[in-house]
Design a protein around this motif. Structure first.
Motif, PDB file in Angstrom:
ATOM      1  N   ALA A 121       0.832  -1.206   0.000  1.00 14.74           N
ATOM      2  CA  ALA A 121       0.000   0.000   0.000  1.00 14.74           C
ATOM      3  C   ALA A 121       0.865   1.252   0.000  1.00 14.74           C
ATOM      4  N   ALA A 122       1.908   1.251   0.828  1.00  8.36           N
ATOM      5  CA  ALA A 122       2.813   2.403   0.878  1.00  8.36           C
ATOM      6  C   ALA A 122       3.546   2.570  -0.460  1.00  8.36           C
ATOM      7  N   MET A 123       3.975   1.450  -1.057  1.00 12.31           N
ATOM      8  CA  MET A 123       4.674   1.518  -2.336  1.00 12.31           C
ATOM      9  C   MET A 123       3.787   2.121  -3.411  1.00 12.31           C
ATOM     10  N   LEU A 124       2.520   1.701  -3.471  1.00 10.74           N
ATOM     11  CA  LEU A 124       1.596   2.255  -4.462  1.00 10.74           C
ATOM     12  C   LEU A 124       1.379   3.742  -4.244  1.00 10.74           C
ATOM     13  N   ASN A 125       1.345   4.157  -2.987  1.00 10.66           N
ATOM     14  CA  ASN A 125       1.165   5.574  -2.682  1.00 10.66           C
ATOM     15  C   ASN A 125       2.344   6.392  -3.195  1.00 10.66           C
ATOM     16  N   PHE A 126       3.567   5.884  -2.950  1.00 11.88           N
ATOM     17  CA  PHE A 126       4.756   6.553  -3.454  1.00 11.88           C
ATOM     18  C   PHE A 126       4.782   6.524  -4.986  1.00 11.88           C
ATOM     19  N   ALA A 127       4.363   5.399  -5.577  1.00 16.54           N
ATOM     20  CA  ALA A 127       4.382   5.252  -7.029  1.00 16.54           C
ATOM     21  C   ALA A 127       3.437   6.248  -7.701  1.00 16.54           C
ATOM     22  N   TRP A 179      12.261   3.637 -10.859  1.00 16.74           N
ATOM     23  CA  TRP A 179      12.039   2.274 -11.340  1.00 16.74           C
ATOM     24  C   TRP A 179      13.273   1.671 -11.996  1.00 16.74           C
ATOM     25  N   LYS A 180      14.115   2.489 -12.600  1.00 21.86           N
ATOM     26  CA  LYS A 180      15.328   1.935 -13.210  1.00 21.86           C
ATOM     27  C   LYS A 180      16.199   1.265 -12.159  1.00 21.86           C
ATOM     28  N   LEU A 181      16.365   1.940 -11.025  1.00 20.43           N
ATOM     29  CA  LEU A 181      17.148   1.361  -9.936  1.00 20.43           C
ATOM     30  C   LEU A 181      16.421   0.180  -9.313  1.00 20.43           C
ATOM     31  N   ALA A 182      15.089   0.280  -9.239  1.00 13.78           N
ATOM     32  CA  ALA A 182      14.300  -0.797  -8.635  1.00 13.78           C
ATOM     33  C   ALA A 182      14.449  -2.096  -9.426  1.00 13.78           C
ATOM     34  N   PHE A 183      14.334  -2.020 -10.741  1.00 11.02           N
ATOM     35  CA  PHE A 183      14.407  -3.224 -11.570  1.00 11.02           C
ATOM     36  C   PHE A 183      15.796  -3.864 -11.513  1.00 11.02           C
ATOM     37  N   ILE A 184      16.818  -3.036 -11.361  1.00 15.37           N
ATOM     38  CA  ILE A 184      18.172  -3.567 -11.255  1.00 15.37           C
ATOM     39  C   ILE A 184      18.404  -4.169  -9.868  1.00 15.37           C
ATOM     40  N   GLY A 185      17.826  -3.548  -8.842  1.00 19.71           N
ATOM     41  CA  GLY A 185      18.082  -3.973  -7.471  1.00 19.71           C
ATOM     42  C   GLY A 185      17.304  -5.187  -7.011  1.00 19.71           C
ATOM     43  N   LYS A 201      16.850  13.726  -6.624  1.00 21.48           N
ATOM     44  CA  LYS A 201      17.902  13.487  -7.594  1.00 21.48           C
ATOM     45  C   LYS A 201      17.329  12.758  -8.797  1.00 21.48           C
ATOM     46  N   ASP A 202      17.552  13.308  -9.988  1.00 23.01           N
ATOM     47  CA  ASP A 202      16.961  12.746 -11.195  1.00 23.01           C
ATOM     48  C   ASP A 202      17.945  11.934 -12.031  1.00 23.01           C
ATOM     49  N   SER A 203      19.239  12.164 -11.858  1.00 27.56           N
ATOM     50  CA  SER A 203      20.220  11.456 -12.677  1.00 27.56           C
ATOM     51  C   SER A 203      21.235  10.745 -11.790  1.00 27.56           C
ATOM     52  N   PHE A 204      21.664   9.571 -12.274  1.00 28.92           N
ATOM     53  CA  PHE A 204      22.626   8.774 -11.528  1.00 28.92           C
ATOM     54  C   PHE A 204      23.729   8.320 -12.479  1.00 28.92           C
ATOM     55  N   THR A 205      24.942   8.199 -11.956  1.00 28.73           N
ATOM     56  CA  THR A 205      26.066   7.758 -12.769  1.00 28.73           C
ATOM     57  C   THR A 205      25.975   6.248 -12.997  1.00 28.73           C
ATOM     58  N   LEU A 236      15.861  11.744   1.113  1.00 29.28           N
ATOM     59  CA  LEU A 236      15.331  10.724   2.014  1.00 29.28           C
ATOM     60  C   LEU A 236      13.961  10.215   1.579  1.00 29.28           C
ATOM     61  N   ILE A 237      13.182  11.076   0.940  1.00 26.12           N
ATOM     62  CA  ILE A 237      11.878  10.643   0.449  1.00 26.12           C
ATOM     63  C   ILE A 237      12.058   9.638  -0.686  1.00 26.12           C
ATOM     64  N   GLN A 238      12.986   9.914  -1.601  1.00 32.21           N
ATOM     65  CA  GLN A 238      13.274   8.971  -2.679  1.00 32.21           C
ATOM     66  C   GLN A 238      13.755   7.639  -2.120  1.00 32.21           C
ATOM     67  N   ALA A 239      14.665   7.711  -1.129  1.00 29.52           N
ATOM     68  CA  ALA A 239      15.210   6.492  -0.540  1.00 29.52           C
ATOM     69  C   ALA A 239      14.111   5.674   0.129  1.00 29.52           C
ATOM     70  N   SER A 240      13.211   6.344   0.833  1.00 31.02           N
ATOM     71  CA  SER A 240      12.117   5.644   1.499  1.00 31.02           C
ATOM     72  C   SER A 240      11.187   4.992   0.491  1.00 31.02           C
ATOM     73  N   ALA A 241      10.902   5.700  -0.601  1.00 34.06           N
ATOM     74  CA  ALA A 241      10.009   5.161  -1.638  1.00 34.06           C
ATOM     75  C   ALA A 241      10.632   3.934  -2.302  1.00 34.06           C
ATOM     76  N   LEU A 242      11.916   4.018  -2.669  1.00 34.64           N
ATOM     77  CA  LEU A 242      12.582   2.903  -3.337  1.00 34.64           C
ATOM     78  C   LEU A 242      12.691   1.691  -2.424  1.00 34.64           C
ATOM     79  N   THR A 243      12.904   1.952  -1.146  1.00 30.13           N
ATOM     80  CA  THR A 243      13.016   0.856  -0.179  1.00 30.13           C
ATOM     81  C   THR A 243      11.763  -0.003  -0.148  1.00 30.13           C
TER      82      THR A 243
END
Length: 252
Positions: free
Chosen positions: A57-63, A70-76, A124-128, A170-177
């Motif tokens: 439920a929390a993930m859907l709310n963040f989504a 999602w790019k990091l999510a699919f890799i992780g 943060k929108d871009s990652f190396t 921290l919001i991005q980190a919490s959502a991805l987690t």
């Protein structure tokens, strides 16, 4: 019975609120179930049932707010699953008491990391390539290994690692987690369901309370920003620290 269910639901709502923001909600749900007289196996299964749906439920709310990377999510995800499987096998060769004491020694370090002053950052929108193909798999495998090896507070460690190593808001980190927590929870839940170790009499009402807590917590995080996440993260770590000290040094 009604009083027991009501108290479990109150504890679960608070656990869901904490879980959606900083992880560690199971540290409240699991002891509450054990105090209610549920067997350890059913307590674990019921906790996973409740935690998995609440985290979803929390993930859907963040989504819906577009906060999940999602790019990091699919890799992780595969790395977290592989790490969790490896950790589960490894724990069979270790003394859990020793593992718990090691964790207790590391928790103050994690708490100190969260207290280091950091300027508020925008999303943060871009990652190396290093962030995407080296750090993300490494974090997911390592925390996934811990999740399979021991478990409590894995969500908190995901958030700390993403914030410090990948310099995420921290919001991005919490959502991805939430994505990785859901994956590991579902994997465990299938095992407990197969063995009949989910007590639905408690699991269903607790799940409703957990979903409400997760929705409230994720909305709170989205509205108030990183400050509230940091506070709940510290609260989660304190609960984890006290719970483990009790379990490994004082409980019979």
């Amino acid at each position: 019975m009604l009083l027991t269910v009501s108290l479990l639901c109150i504890v679960t709502f608070i656990a869901g609120l904490i879980d959606s923001i900083a992880g560690g909600g199971g540290l409240l749900r699991l002891p509450a179930l054990l105090i209610a007289g549920v067997s350890p196996q059913q307590a674990l299964g019921t906790n996973k049932f409740t935690g998995a749906i609440g985290t979803g439920a929390a993930m859907l709310n963040f989504a819906r707010k577009g906060l999940i990377l999602w790019k990091l999510a699919f890799i992780g995800i595969p790395c977290a699953l592989l790490g969790s499987a490896a950790g589960s096998k490894c724990i069979l060769a270790f003394d859990p008491q020793t593992a718990g004491k090691i964790l207790i020694a590391l928790l103050p370090v994690a708490a100190m990391i969260t207290l280091i002053p950091r300027r508020s950052k925008s999303c943060k929108d871009s990652f190396t390539s290093k962030d995407v193909y080296l750090l993300t798999p490494l974090i997911c495998f390592s925390v996934g290994f811990y999740d399979g090896f021991f478990g409590p507070g894995a969500g908190s460690f995901f958030i700390i690692a993403f914030n410090v190593c990948l310099r995420m808001n921290l919001i991005q980190a919490s959502a991805l987690t939430k994505v990785f927590n859901l994956s590991s929870n579902l994997g465990s839940l299938f095992v407990f369901l197969y063995h009949g170790d989910v007590l639905f009499l408690y699991a269903i009402p607790m799940t409703v309370a957990d979903v409400l807590g997760n929705l409230a917590g994720s909305q709170l995080a989205i509205r108030t920003g990183p400050t509230i996440v940091r506070r709940f993260l510290l609260l989660s770590l304190i609960i984890l620290f006290v719970s483990l000290i009790w379990k490994y040094y004082f409980a019979g």
